[in-house]
Design a protein around this motif. Structure first.
Motif, short mmCIF file in Angstrom:
data_model
loop_
_atom_site.label_atom_id
_atom_site.label_comp_id
_atom_site.label_asym_id
_atom_site.label_seq_id
_atom_site.Cartn_x
_atom_site.Cartn_y
_atom_site.Cartn_z
N SER A 86 4.62 -19.26 40.72
CA SER A 86 4.17 -18.19 41.61
C SER A 86 2.72 -17.36 41.31
O SER A 86 1.69 -17.22 41.58
N ALA A 87 2.89 -17.11 39.95
CA ALA A 87 1.79 -16.36 39.51
C ALA A 87 0.34 -17.13 39.29
O ALA A 87 -0.62 -16.69 39.55
N ILE A 88 0.72 -18.45 38.84
CA ILE A 88 -0.56 -19.48 38.75
C ILE A 88 -0.91 -19.72 40.17
O ILE A 88 -2.31 -19.63 40.52
N ASP A 89 -0.17 -19.72 41.19
CA ASP A 89 -0.62 -19.88 42.55
C ASP A 89 -1.52 -18.87 43.04
O ASP A 89 -2.31 -18.96 43.59
N MET A 90 -0.99 -17.58 42.52
CA MET A 90 -1.73 -16.28 42.93
C MET A 90 -2.99 -16.35 42.19
O MET A 90 -4.28 -16.01 42.54
N ILE A 91 -3.05 -16.88 41.06
CA ILE A 91 -4.44 -16.72 40.14
C ILE A 91 -5.38 -17.64 40.98
O ILE A 91 -6.62 -17.23 41.09
N ARG A 92 -5.20 -18.74 41.36
CA ARG A 92 -5.73 -19.76 42.06
C ARG A 92 -6.26 -19.14 43.47
O ARG A 92 -7.43 -19.35 43.83
N ALA A 93 -5.47 -18.37 44.05
CA ALA A 93 -5.69 -18.16 45.63
C ALA A 93 -6.47 -16.91 45.58
O ALA A 93 -7.40 -16.65 46.45
N GLU A 94 -5.90 -15.95 44.85
CA GLU A 94 -6.70 -14.54 44.81
C GLU A 94 -7.52 -14.14 43.73
O GLU A 94 -8.35 -13.24 43.88
N GLU A 95 -7.66 -14.68 42.77
CA GLU A 95 -8.48 -14.69 41.41
C GLU A 95 -8.38 -13.02 41.12
O GLU A 95 -9.45 -12.37 40.97
N PRO A 96 -7.28 -12.46 40.76
CA PRO A 96 -7.35 -11.12 40.30
C PRO A 96 -7.80 -11.00 39.08
O PRO A 96 -8.01 -11.92 38.22
N ALA A 97 -8.43 -9.67 38.85
CA ALA A 97 -9.40 -9.42 37.69
C ALA A 97 -8.34 -9.10 36.52
O ALA A 97 -8.81 -9.33 35.19
N VAL A 98 -7.55 -8.22 36.69
CA VAL A 98 -6.33 -7.99 36.01
C VAL A 98 -5.09 -8.38 36.10
O VAL A 98 -4.58 -8.50 37.46
N VAL A 99 -4.26 -8.68 35.02
CA VAL A 99 -2.96 -9.10 35.24
C VAL A 99 -2.12 -8.47 34.27
O VAL A 99 -2.37 -8.43 33.00
N THR A 100 -0.77 -7.73 34.71
CA THR A 100 0.14 -7.33 33.79
C THR A 100 1.34 -8.37 33.64
O THR A 100 1.86 -8.76 34.70
N LEU A 101 1.68 -8.94 32.43
CA LEU A 101 2.49 -10.24 32.30
C LEU A 101 3.67 -9.95 31.62
O LEU A 101 3.42 -9.33 30.38
N ASP A 102 4.92 -9.78 31.94
CA ASP A 102 6.26 -9.69 31.54
C ASP A 102 6.43 -11.13 30.91
O ASP A 102 6.55 -12.18 31.48
N LEU A 103 6.56 -10.98 29.51
CA LEU A 103 6.95 -12.32 28.69
C LEU A 103 8.16 -12.66 29.03
O LEU A 103 8.43 -14.05 28.99
N GLY A 104 9.19 -12.13 29.24
CA GLY A 104 10.48 -12.64 29.87
C GLY A 104 10.73 -13.11 31.21
O GLY A 104 11.08 -12.25 32.11
N LEU A 105 10.08 -14.17 31.53
CA LEU A 105 10.37 -14.73 32.97
C LEU A 105 11.33 -15.77 33.03
O LEU A 105 11.58 -16.67 32.10
N PRO A 106 11.80 -16.21 34.18
CA PRO A 106 12.80 -17.15 34.40
C PRO A 106 11.99 -18.56 34.21
O PRO A 106 10.79 -18.39 34.37
N PRO A 107 12.51 -19.34 33.69
CA PRO A 107 13.76 -19.82 33.43
C PRO A 107 14.33 -19.17 32.21
O PRO A 107 15.52 -19.63 31.65
N ASP A 108 13.57 -18.26 31.27
CA ASP A 108 14.05 -17.83 30.08
C ASP A 108 13.62 -16.37 30.03
O ASP A 108 12.88 -15.67 29.22
N PRO A 109 14.66 -15.38 30.71
CA PRO A 109 14.27 -14.23 30.89
C PRO A 109 14.48 -13.52 29.66
O PRO A 109 14.05 -12.36 29.34
N ASP A 110 15.30 -14.12 28.75
CA ASP A 110 15.76 -13.21 27.59
C ASP A 110 14.89 -13.84 26.24
O ASP A 110 15.03 -13.50 25.23
N GLY A 111 13.85 -14.69 26.66
CA GLY A 111 13.04 -14.99 25.47
C GLY A 111 11.51 -14.79 25.87
O GLY A 111 11.15 -14.06 26.97
N THR A 112 10.64 -15.60 25.46
CA THR A 112 9.25 -15.39 25.38
C THR A 112 8.52 -16.82 25.70
O THR A 112 7.32 -16.59 26.16
N THR A 113 9.05 -17.65 25.63
CA THR A 113 8.56 -19.16 25.87
C THR A 113 7.66 -19.06 27.29
O THR A 113 6.40 -19.60 27.39
N GLU A 114 8.45 -18.86 28.34
CA GLU A 114 7.69 -19.01 29.66
C GLU A 114 6.68 -17.99 29.98
O GLU A 114 5.68 -18.28 30.37
#
Length: 448
Positions: A37-65
Motif C-alpha cells: 500500500s505504501a508503494i501504491d501511494m508513492i505511485r499515485a500521490e508522489e509525496p515529497a517526504v515519507v516516514t517509514l517504520d522498518l517493522g512492517l508486516p509480515p515481519d513486524p518484529d524485524g526490519t527486512t520488510e
C-alpha cells in the motif's frame, strides 16, 4: 486538491497512525500500513517526504520488510526524502538505512515534536533540490544534436544514441526524410571521444555517381581531366572524427566494394594513387530506403551492410511522436517571427488543433517550411490554420465509442509527452485525478 505538501506515514500501529496523522496539521497526511500500500501511494500521490517504520508486516518484529520498502520507494522516486524510524537494533539499522539512501533516521519511541522538526527540514531540503533541478534544466545545454522533443519515442532514440556514442562502432540511422538523421549523427559525434575531431557530412544521393568516388576517396593530381591538384576526400577530411554518409542506399555497387575495403582495412587509395593511406575515421550512415529489401534484392552488398550496421537506430516519424509537432511549431514560430514578422507571437487554437491532426508526411522539414511561410504571411498576432495552409481538424469517426477512445488515447499521449512522463502533471493537464489517469492508462494499455 488541498495544495498542502504531502507527507506519507508508513506505520502498521493504528494508534501511532492516528497520533501522527493529527500531529501534522500543516501537511496533507497520507497513511499506509504495509509495503504494497505504501508503494501504491508513492505511485499515485508522489509525496515529497515519507516516514517509514522498518517493522512492517509480515515481519513486524524485524526490519527486512521495511528495508525492502525503502529500496522500492527510492527506486520509484529517488528524490523522495525517507525518514526511517525503528526500535530494532537502532544503531545497526541507522547505519544500514543511511547507507541504503534514507535521508534521516529516528529511534523509537517517537517524540512528535522532534520528528516534526526532522520532517519540516526534509520538506525544506526537498524544495531546494527541486528548485535547483529546475534552474539547472533551464540553463542546460540543448538536447542531443540540438533536437527538440518531448515524445517518449524520440527520447528513447536519443538515449540509445548517447549510449552508443562512446563506443567506436559504425552506426546506421534508419528513418524517413526530414526526421532529424543528420542532427542525431552530429549529436552522436559531439557525445563521442571524437568530439574534438571534424564532423564531415556528405549526401550520397546529391552527388553524381561519376563524382562520388572522388568526393569520398579524393584524387591525385593528373588522375583525370581537370584534376589540377591532389585533393583529399571526405574520408580523409574526417580523420580523427566522424564521417556522416547520408542516403547510403544510393551508393552504386562498384563503389560499395571500395567502401567495404576501407571499413575492413582502414586504409584508402585516392583515385590515381598507388599508396595506401591509413585513415582513422568513424562512419555513421543513414537512409530513408528499405535497406533490408535492397540487400535481399542484391542492390546493396550484404557484407557492407553488416560493416555499416553494427548498431541500427530506427527514428520515428513526426506523426509517431505525440505532442512534438506542436512543440516544434512553437519553436519555429519564435525563431522566424523575430526576424521575419515580429508582430507574430504564437499559434491560434485552430492552428494547434490542425497541427496535431496533420500526418506530416514531410516530417520536421515540412513542418518547419509551413511555419516559416505562415509567419511571413500572418496578418495578426497568431499564426492560424489557414496561414499554415492546413484544414481545420475534423473528427471523421462514425462509431461514437471508438471515436471517444481514439480521442482519449491522443489526448493522454499528448499530455504525457508535454509532461515528460510525469503522472501528476499529466493528470493536471487532462483535468483528472491520478487514480483516474492510472485506470485510463491501464484500460488503453498505454503503459511503457
Amino acid at each position: 486538491m488541498t495544495g498542502l505538501r504531502k507527507l506519507l506515514i508508513v506505520e502498521d500501529d493504528l494508534g501511532l497512525q492516528r497520533q501522527l496523522r493529527w500531529a501534522y496539521e500543516g501537511y496533507e497526511v497520507l497513511v499506509a500500513a504495509d509495503r504494497p500500500s505504501a508503494i501504491d501511494m508513492i505511485r499515485a500521490e508522489e509525496p515529497a517526504v515519507v516516514t517509514l517504520d522498518l517493522g512492517l508486516p509480515p515481519d513486524p518484529d524485524g526490519t527486512t520488510e521495511g528495508f525492502a520498502a525503502l529500496a522500492d520507494i527510492l527506486s520509484l522516486k529517488p528524490e523522495t526524502k525517507v525518514i526511517v524510524a525503528s526500535g530494532h537494533g537502532a544503531r545497526e539499522s541507522a547505519i544500514q538505512a543511511i547507507a541504503d539512501g534514507a535521508w534521516d533516521f529516528y529511534q523509537k519511541p517517537i517524540d512528535i515534536d522532534a520528528l516534526g522538526h526532522i520532517v519540516a527540514r526534509a520538506f525544506h531540503v526537498h524544495e531546494l533540490e527541486a528548485e535547483n533541478r529546475r534552474l539547472a534544466a533551464r540553463g542546460a545545454a540543448p538536447a542531443l544534436g540540438g533536437l527538440i522533443t518531448a515524445a517518449p519515442e524520440m527520447i528513447k532514440v536519443m538515449r540509445t544514441v548517447e549510449r552508443v556514442a562512446p563506443a567506436d562502432v559504425s552506426v546506421m540511422l534508419l528513418g524517413a526524410s526530414g526526421t532529424g538523421k543528420e542532427l542525431l549523427a552530429r549529436g552522436l559525434h559531439d557525445a563521442s571521444r571524437r568530439a574534438g575531431g571534424a564532423f564531415v557530412a556528405i549526401n550520397c544521393a546529391a552527388i553524381p555517381e561519376t563524382l562520388l568516388e572522388s568526393e569520398l576517396f579524393g584524387h591525385e593530381k593528373g588522375a583525370f581531366t581537370g584534376a589540377v591538384k591532389t585533393t583529399e576526400g571526405k574520408i580523409e577530411q574526417a580523420a580523427g572524427g566522424t564521417l556522416f554518409l547520408d542516403e547510403i542506399g544510393d551508393v552504386p555497387l562498384p563503389l560499395q566494394v571500395k567502401l567495404l575495403r576501407f571499413l575492413q582495412e582502414r586504409v584508402i587509395e585516392r583515385i590515381g594513387g598507388r599508396r595506401p593511406i591509413p585513415v582513422d575515421t568513424r562512419i555513421v550512415c543513414a537512409t530513408h530506403r528499405d535497406i533490408d529489401a535492397m540487400v535481399a534484392a542484391g542492390e546493396f552488398r550484404e557484407d557492407l551492410y553488416y560493416r555499416l550496421a553494427e548498431i541500427v537506430v530506427r527514428i520515428p516519424s513526426l506523426a509517431e511522436r505525440p505532442g512534438d509537432a506542436a512543440l516544434l511549431a512553437r519553436h519555429f514560430v519564435t525563431r522566424y517571427a523575430a526576424s521575419m514578422n515580429p508582430a507574430v507571437s504564437g499559434l491560434s487554437s485552430d492552428a494547434r488543433a490542425a497541427i496535431d491532426a496533420h500526418d506530416w508526411p514531410g516530417n520536421v522539414r515540412e513542418l518547419e517550411n509551413r511555419v516559416k511561410r505562415a509567419v511571413i504571411m500572418a496578418d495578426g498576432k497568431s499564426v492560424t490554420a489557414a496561414d499554415l495552409d492546413l484544414a481545420a481538424a475534423q473528427d471523421d469517426g462514425v462509431n461514437l465509442r471508438a471515436a471517444r477512445e481514439a480521442a482519449d488515447r491522443r489526448a493522454i499521449r499528448h499530455a504525457l509527452a508535454r509532461a515528460d512522463g510525469n503522472i501528476s502533471q499529466t493528470a493536471r493537464l487532462l483535468g483528472v485525478s491520478r487514480p483516474t489517469l492510472y485506470d485510463l492508462l491501464k484500460s488503453y494499455d498505454l503503459h511503457d
